[in-house]
Scaffold this active site. Structure first.
Site, PDB file in Angstrom:
ATOM      1  N   ALA A  76      -3.488   8.319 -15.246  1.00 24.81           N
ATOM      2  CA  ALA A  76      -3.952   8.159 -15.941  1.00 24.81           C
ATOM      3  C   ALA A  76      -3.341   6.454 -16.294  1.00 24.81           C
ATOM      4  CB  ALA A  76      -4.610   8.445 -17.297  1.00 24.81           C
ATOM      5  N   SER A  77      -3.762   5.514 -15.622  1.00 23.06           N
ATOM      6  CA  SER A  77      -3.499   3.820 -15.829  1.00 23.06           C
ATOM      7  C   SER A  77      -3.683   3.286 -17.142  1.00 23.06           C
ATOM      8  CB  SER A  77      -4.474   3.236 -14.901  1.00 23.06           C
ATOM      9  OG  SER A  77      -4.485   3.646 -13.939  1.00 23.06           O
ATOM     10  N   THR A  78      -4.574   3.996 -17.848  1.00 17.51           N
ATOM     11  CA  THR A  78      -4.339   3.129 -19.179  1.00 17.51           C
ATOM     12  C   THR A  78      -4.509   4.271 -20.196  1.00 17.51           C
ATOM     13  OG1 THR A  78      -7.303   3.424 -19.383  1.00 17.51           O
ATOM     14  CG2 THR A  78      -5.425   0.948 -18.760  1.00 17.51           C
ATOM     15  N   GLN A  81      -7.774   6.051 -20.953  1.00 20.89           N
ATOM     16  CA  GLN A  81      -8.337   7.140 -20.025  1.00 20.89           C
ATOM     17  C   GLN A  81      -7.773   8.342 -20.038  1.00 20.89           C
ATOM     18  OE1 GLN A  81      -7.003   5.590 -15.826  1.00 20.89           O
ATOM     19  NE2 GLN A  81      -9.142   4.316 -16.047  1.00 20.89           N
TER      20      GLN A  81
END
Length: 278
Positions: A76-78, A81
Site C-alpha cells: 500500500a502506498s500510505t 491505506q
C-alpha cells in the site's frame, strides 16, 4: 581455511555463537563457482536467530523442477491505506508465504519486496519452480522500475502472476506485453500529474483557492508579529495563537504554518520596500 567451528552445511557462527549474517567465504574455497566470492549472505531460511534447517539440494542440470512455490507480495502506498483486499486475494489464491509493506511507489528501496525476491531466488536456485504472485501490477511499480524488476525475475527464472488488473493471469516477465504495459504505466502517472497541474492552474485563473481552507488571517498575523518581536520561538508563538474559523476553529496552528505566514509577510514587505523603476 576458516576457523569457523560450525558443522558443515550449517550457517557460520559469530564469536559468541550466534548465527552470522554472512558465511565465512573461506569455507567455500573448494567450490569452484564460490571460490572467489567476497560476500555470501546467509539464506533467508537460515536468518540469525532461526533454528537450523537443511536447504533444498541443487537440482542436476536438465532436471525438471522439484516442486512449485508461490510467493506473494502486497503493498500500500500510505500507512492509512488497507492491505486487506490484497492479502485476502493472495490467501484465496492459495499463497501461504506473503511479504507485505506500506511504502510509496516512489521509494527507491522496498525492504519486503527485496526479501520476497531474495527468497524466490534461493528457492529457484535449489531447483524449485517459483512464481511471484501480486494482486495487481501497480503494486510492483511503474515505468522503468517495473521493467527493471521484470528483468531481475527473468534472469533468475522466476515467474510472475497477477490476480487482477490488465495483466490478470501468469506472464513471462520478459514478454513484450509486460514490457509495453510497464512503459504505459509510467506514462499514465505523468499524464495524471500533468492533468492535475493543469486543473490547478485553471482554478487559480478563475480565482479559486487550491488546497485546504486557510487557517491564518490578518489578526493572527498581527499577534504573531508582536510575539516575534519578543524573540519567542515558532513553537511558542504557535502555542499562543488560536484559529478563528474553519474546521480547525479553536485549535493552535502548527509551527510550520506560523513560519509560512511570517515568511510571506516578510517577502511582501521586502517587495513593497523596493522602489519602482522610474
Amino acid at each position: 581455511m576458516s576457523s569457523c567451528g560450525a558443522p558443515a552445511g550449517s550457517p557460520c557462527r559469530t564469536g559468541k555463537g550466534k548465527v552470522a549474517v554472512q558465511y565465512h567465504t573461506a569455507r567455500f574455497r573448494l567450490v569452484p563457482h564460490l571460490a572467489k566470492a567476497l560476500s555470501l549472505p546467509t539464506p533467508a531460511l537460515r536468518k540469525p536467530g532461526s533454528a537450523w534447517a537443511e536447504l533444498p539440494r541443487p537440482a542436476a542440470a536438465g532436471a525438471k523442477p522439484a516442486g512449485h512455490v508461490r510467493i506473494g507480495y502486497a503493498r500500500a502506498s500510505t500507512v492509512r491505506q488497507s492491505l486487506d483486499t490484497q492479502l485476502d486475494s493472495l490467501e484465496a489464491a492459495g499463497v501461504t508465504r506473503i511479504f507485505s509493506e506500506k511504502i510509496s511507489t516512489r521509494a527507491t528501496s522496498r525492504p519486503e519486496l527485496d526479501r520476497a525476491v531474495a527468497l524466490a531466488r534461493e528457492l529457484r536456485a535449489s531447483g524449485v519452480a517459483v512464481t511471484l504472485v501480486v494482486h495487481e501490477h501497480k503494486r510492483l511499480g511503474r515505468g522503468l522500475e517495473l521493467a527493471a524488476l521484470a528483468e531481475q525475475l527473468r534472469a533468475a527464472g522466476i515467474g510472475l502472476e497477477f490476480l487482477a488488473g490488465e495483466l490478470h493471469g501468469s506472464h513471462d516477465p520478459s514478454g513484450i506485453v509486460f514490457t509495453v504495459l510497464a512503459a504505459l504505466s509510467g506514462m499514465e502517472r505523468e499524464y495524471i500529474r500533468d492533468r492535475t497541474l493543469e486543473g490547478h492552474e485553471s482554478a487559480r485563473t478563475r480565482g479559486k483557492a487550491i488546497g485546504g481552507a486557510a487557517v491564518t488571517d490578518d489578526a493572527m498575523l498581527a499577534v504573531a508579529l508582536h510575539l516575534r518581536e519578543q524573540n519567542l520561538s515558532l513553537r511558542d508563538i504557535a502555542a499562543r495563537l488560536v484559529i478563528a474559523k474553519g474546521k480547525k476553529k479553536g485549535e493552535h496552528p502548527s509551527p510550520a504554518t506560523v513560519l509560512r505566514m511570517l515568511r510571506e509577510h516578510d517577502e511582501k514587505a521586502a517587495a513593497a520596500a523596493v522602489p519602482a523603476d522610474g
